[in-house]
Write an enzyme that holds these catalytic residues in place. Structure first.
Site, short mmCIF file in Angstrom:
data_model
loop_
_atom_site.label_atom_id
_atom_site.label_comp_id
_atom_site.label_asym_id
_atom_site.label_seq_id
_atom_site.Cartn_x
_atom_site.Cartn_y
_atom_site.Cartn_z
N ARG A 101 -6.20 5.69 -13.40
CA ARG A 101 -4.87 5.10 -13.50
C ARG A 101 -4.38 5.37 -14.91
O ARG A 101 -4.94 4.84 -15.88
CB ARG A 101 -4.91 3.60 -13.20
N HIS A 128 2.21 7.30 -7.11
CA HIS A 128 1.17 6.35 -6.67
C HIS A 128 0.79 6.72 -5.23
O HIS A 128 1.07 5.96 -4.29
CB HIS A 128 1.72 4.92 -6.77
N GLN A 131 -1.25 4.31 -2.72
CA GLN A 131 -0.47 3.19 -2.19
C GLN A 131 0.31 3.62 -0.95
O GLN A 131 0.30 2.94 0.08
CB GLN A 131 0.50 2.69 -3.27
N ASP A 222 9.89 -2.81 -5.02
CA ASP A 222 8.78 -2.75 -5.98
C ASP A 222 9.24 -3.42 -7.27
O ASP A 222 10.44 -3.64 -7.49
CB ASP A 222 8.36 -1.28 -6.20
N CYS A 263 4.46 -3.30 -2.54
CA CYS A 263 3.08 -2.88 -2.82
C CYS A 263 2.31 -3.93 -3.62
O CYS A 263 1.08 -3.88 -3.66
CB CYS A 263 3.11 -1.55 -3.57
N ARG A 291 -5.25 -1.23 1.69
CA ARG A 291 -5.68 -0.38 0.56
C ARG A 291 -7.17 -0.09 0.68
O ARG A 291 -7.63 1.02 0.43
CB ARG A 291 -5.40 -1.08 -0.79
N1 NVA Z 1 5.74 0.54 -9.89
C1 NVA Z 1 4.66 -0.37 -10.14
C2 NVA Z 1 3.62 -0.27 -9.08
C3 NVA Z 1 2.51 -1.26 -9.21
C4 NVA Z 1 1.44 -1.07 -8.19
C5 NVA Z 1 4.04 -0.10 -11.50
O1 NVA Z 1 3.94 1.05 -11.91
O2 NVA Z 1 3.67 -1.07 -12.16
N1 CP Z 2 -0.38 -2.03 -5.59
C1 CP Z 2 -1.24 -1.78 -6.60
O1 CP Z 2 -1.56 -0.63 -6.93
O2 CP Z 2 -1.70 -2.89 -7.20
P1 CP Z 2 -2.58 -2.98 -8.54
O3 CP Z 2 -1.67 -2.64 -9.68
O4 CP Z 2 -3.05 -4.40 -8.58
O5 CP Z 2 -3.71 -2.01 -8.42
#
Ligand code: NVA
Ligand code: CP
Length: 306
Positions: A101, A128, A131, A222, A263, A291
């Site tokens: 990540r 992502h 997801q 989101d 998500c 997930r």
């Molecule tokens: N768009 C959000 C998704 C979190 C799973 C982020 O990047 O924080």
């Molecule tokens: N939806 C998702 O990726 O959640 P986290 O940021 O908790 O991993």
């Protein structure tokens, strides 16, 4: 065999249907897959926080018979004292799969190009994919099909989840309508790819929430404050994005049986009202559960097994 999962570019309808099929089989009978990754190790690297991605990948690997090592970027020299290239080469000598990540999608690509083991995108600022693969599993379970459905997305569309929804919906034949203010549009290269991938289905971006919601089967939103967004931007983003908040009124503009998706993590009173996310049309916790099942299919795919 090294199958990276960096975005949904390069995925076909058949490949996604295949992954969904594997995830559904695993969900039905997880014990049948208990030793598929026996003796293998997943290295997870986090530059940003996570609940779902971290837990579901760690659990998935363990339930497939493998091991996990999870590190956060602050506790490694990656990108500071050690280049991403060297990190990838070293990690490949220890681990069988890397899940990362990261902030920069270009850095993730660099990691993948220099790793001799598969690299999975656990979220970058731009994409992502894991997801959206699991969201497609959720949609298949709930609606039984993809083609002809309409998914409407509201809010911040210059966003990793929106970008993968655009690509994923286009590939699967789901009509996607994005409603967002000026300055929050999806990135042009992603939008162009989605339009090119859609054969027959619609890819629409506009500024009218009611138009997007009309006849929608799925209402998706989101966070307005993605992990990489600076706290000082919050007041401006709330002001700009509030007209795109998913409310009960907006849900009523959609089809009668429309589902609400997010998500997660979610903030009640921001991208959606509490009554929507806690209401009967919300399937956000089914999304979160899936997930786990889809991560298993993704891990097997990365190793060339699924
Ligand atoms: N768009 C959000 C998704 C979190 C799973 C982020 O990047 O924080
Ligand atoms: N939806 C998702 O990726 O959640 P986290 O940021 O908790 O991993």
């Amino acid at each position: 065999m090294k199958n990276d999962v960096l975005s949904l570019e390069g995925f076909t309808m058949e490949k996604i249907e295949g992954l969904i099929g594997v995830a559904q089989d695993i969900k039905k009978d997880p014990k049948a897959y208990a030793w598929d990754l026996e003796g293998k190790t997943l290295l997870s690297i986090f530059e940003k926080p996570s609940l779902r991605t971290r837990i579901s990948f760690e659990l998935a690997m363990k339930q497939l018979g493998g091991h996990t090592i999870t590190i956060d970027s602050q506790s490694t020299p990656m990108g500071k004292k050690e280049s991403i290239e060297d990190t990838a080469k070293v990690a490949s000598r220890y681990a069988d799969i890397i899940m990362a990540r990261m902030y920069s999608h270009a850095d993730l690509i660099k990691l993948a190009q220099n790793a001799s083991v598969p690299v999975i995108n656990g979220l970058t600022n731009k994409f992502h994919p894991c997801q959206i693969l699991s969201d497609l599993l959720t949609i298949k379970e709930k609606k039984g099909k993809f083609e002809g459905l309409k998914l409407a997305y509201f809010g911040d569309a210059d966003n990793n989840v929106t970008h993968c929804l655009l690509l994923g919906c286009a590939i699967m034949g789901i009509n996607i309508h994005v409603a967002c203010p000026k300055g929050y549009w999806p990135q042009v290269d992603v939008l162009q790819k989605a339009i090119a991938l859609a054969s027959g289905s619609e890819v629409v971006v506009g500024e009218c929430p009611e138009n997007a919601a009309r006849k929608a089967d799925i209402i998706y939103t989101d966070s307005w404050m993605s992990y990489h967004i600076k706290e000082e931007e919050k007041p401006r983003r709330i002001r700009d994005l509030m007209p795109f908040q998913v409310t009960s009124r907006l849900m009523k503009a959609a089809n009668k049986g429309a589902m609400f998706m997010n998500c997660l993590p979610a903030q009640r009173g921001m991208e959606q009202s509490a009554e929507v996310i806690d209401g009967p049309q919300s399937i956000v916790f089914d999304q979160a559960e899936n997930r786990l099942h889809m991560q298993k299919a993704i891990l097997l795919y990365s190793e060339g097994i699924a």
